[in-house]
Design an enzyme around this catalytic site. Structure first.
Site, PDB file in Angstrom:
ATOM      1  CG  ASP A  88      -7.966 -16.621 -36.801  1.00 60.74           C
ATOM      2  OD1 ASP A  88      -8.247 -17.717 -36.839  1.00 60.74           O
ATOM      3  OD2 ASP A  88      -8.347 -15.757 -35.869  1.00 60.74           O
ATOM      4  CE  LYS A 116       9.944 -11.622 -41.974  1.00 63.59           C
ATOM      5  NZ  LYS A 116       9.447 -10.624 -43.081  1.00 63.59           N
ATOM      6  CG  ASP A 122      -3.217 -19.618 -34.259  1.00 59.15           C
ATOM      7  OD1 ASP A 122      -4.134 -19.490 -34.569  1.00 59.15           O
ATOM      8  OD2 ASP A 122      -2.683 -19.114 -32.930  1.00 59.15           O
ATOM      9  CG  ASP A 172       6.978 -10.616 -45.278  1.00 54.86           C
ATOM     10  OD1 ASP A 172       7.121 -11.749 -45.487  1.00 54.86           O
ATOM     11  OD2 ASP A 172       7.833  -9.728 -45.373  1.00 54.86           O
ATOM     12  CE1 TYR A 231       1.573 -19.465 -31.102  1.00 55.90           C
ATOM     13  CE2 TYR A 231       0.141 -20.904 -31.448  1.00 55.90           C
ATOM     14  CZ  TYR A 231       0.446 -19.678 -31.687  1.00 55.90           C
ATOM     15  OH  TYR A 231      -0.158 -18.987 -32.143  1.00 55.90           O
TER      16      TYR A 231
END
Ligand code: NAD
Length: 360
Positions: free
Chosen positions: A252, A192, A248, A224, A141
């Protein structure tokens, strides 16, 4: 206790839920005899409309000078033009960076009476109590370069850079380990590392930090797999620490466990200085102005503000207990159930009416 809070209600349902949190804080002041002053300021789309930018220097200075900042939500279709030079979320990203808020804490726990509001099977939801610790001021970001261009063959391309510095990883994993000590003592670091170099550095530093905390049960999980485990065996997690982007997305996803993203609060904290407290949801333009938004995420964010910035643990617990009691008694906004629902104002009153019953 005397304190000053800056409230940034923002856009969409932001002002509706911020009012709810302010009323709850008023009740805390009455019950516990505190003097908490709340100054409202503009941020996001409303600030673009008035000032031409999402966050003015004055508002930023006010926030830095406060004991804590309470934020509703920013953004909406009116300011959604992707080519616009000023965008509502710029205010939020600047605020996080300038306040040095490198950690975003997102507690996710299920309420037994809300199991039917989640699409998951009830047995998977029992005992879910996760603290997601998301890195907030680094990663993709903020990484440079972040740009668009055209290559020599005329193809448009875009670049975002996922950059992590060793100290950024170290401080967030250290925080996760220290928070785990007051919980079940388990930390899962999500990355990852099979594909990304920035994740391989993350894993290396996280492993070094874990060695300094022999009493913490520490493990690594690929993002994942983490996305799958959050749905298949969420009660296995205690503290989950991860990067800005993965955090992020995973929070959610985790919000679904609780029945609605409208239920979830967050606290953004730094090394020192004021913290920033906001629900995890956005400005929900589809329901804005209807008076039906769920205020729980925002109200629980006010509880986190009392806990982390003002060190008022009993007061934070008083709010959390009142929310649990209201849910236990069947109080529901429309995101949690389709019939016999309460408006934002009614839900807020239901919670406020239940505060103070548990003061010893
Ligand atoms: P959103 O979180 O605003 O809404 C997603 C869905 O959840 C919508 O159907 C909405 O009605 C529902 N919802 C969210 N909060 C709710 C609540 N408290 N009560 C009941 N229902 C609720 O996400 P979105 O639709 O992707 O984004 C809308 C706008 O919000 C965009 O402009 C986005 O950029 C912005 N946004 C802001 C923040 C922030 O301020 N921190 C975070 C996420 C999105």
């Amino acid at each position: 206790m005397k304190a000053r809070i800056v409230a940034l209600p923002g856009d969409g349902i932001g002002p509706e839920v911020t009012t709810a949190a302010e009323q709850v804080l008023d009740k805390v002041c009455n019950l516990f005899n505190h003097d908490i002053k709340i100054d409202e300021r503009l941020m996001g789309g409303v600030s673009i409309d008035k000032n031409g930018i999402a966050l003015t220097e004055e508002t930023l200075a006010d926030c830095l000078d406060a004991d804590a900042v309470l934020l509703g939500a920013v953004g909406g279709p009116k300011w959604d033009d992707p080519s616009a030079k000023v965008r509502p979320e710029q205010g939020l990203l600047t605020l996080r960076k300038e306040m040095g808020l490198f950690a975003n804490l997102r507690p996710v726990s299920t309420h037994p009476k809300l199991e039917d509001s989640s699409p998951l099977k009830n047995e998977r939801l029992k005992g879910v109590d996760i603290l997601v610790v998301r890195e907030l001021t680094g990663g993709i970001y903020f990484g440079e370069p972040s740009c668009r261009s055209v290559d020599q063959n005329g193809n448009m391309y875009a670049v975002d850079s996922m950059i992590y510095l060793d100290y950024e990883v170290k401080r967030i994993v250290q925080l996760a380990c220290s928070l785990a000590k007051g919980r079940q003592g388990k930390v899962t670091s999500v990355d990852k590392a099979n594909v990304l170099e920035s994740s391989r550095l993350w894993r290396q530093i996280a492993t070094e930090v874990a060695h300094d905390h022999p009493n913490i049960s520490f493990n690594h999980l690929l993002v994942d797999a983490a996305a799958m485990h959050l749905i298949t065996k969420p009660s296995d997690f205690d503290v989950l620490v991860t990067s800005n982007l993965f955090g992020d997305i995973l929070t959610d996803e985790a919000s679904v466990l609780t029945g609605s993203m409208g239920n979830l609060p967050s606290a953004s904290v730094g090394k020192s200085g004021p913290g920033l407290y906001e629900p995890i949801h956005g400005s929900a333009p589809d329901i804005s102005g209807k008076g039906i938004a769920n205020p729980i995420g925002m109200i629980l964010s006010a509880a986190l503000l009392l806990r982390y910035s003002l060190k008022l643990e009993q007061e934070a617990k008083c709010i959390e207990a009142a929310v649990n009691l209201a849910l236990h008694d069947g109080c529901r906004t429309i995101d949690l159930q389709h019939q016999n629902t309460l408006s934002t104002k009614q839900m807020t009153k239901a919670i406020i009416d239940r505060m103070g019953n548990n003061i010893t």
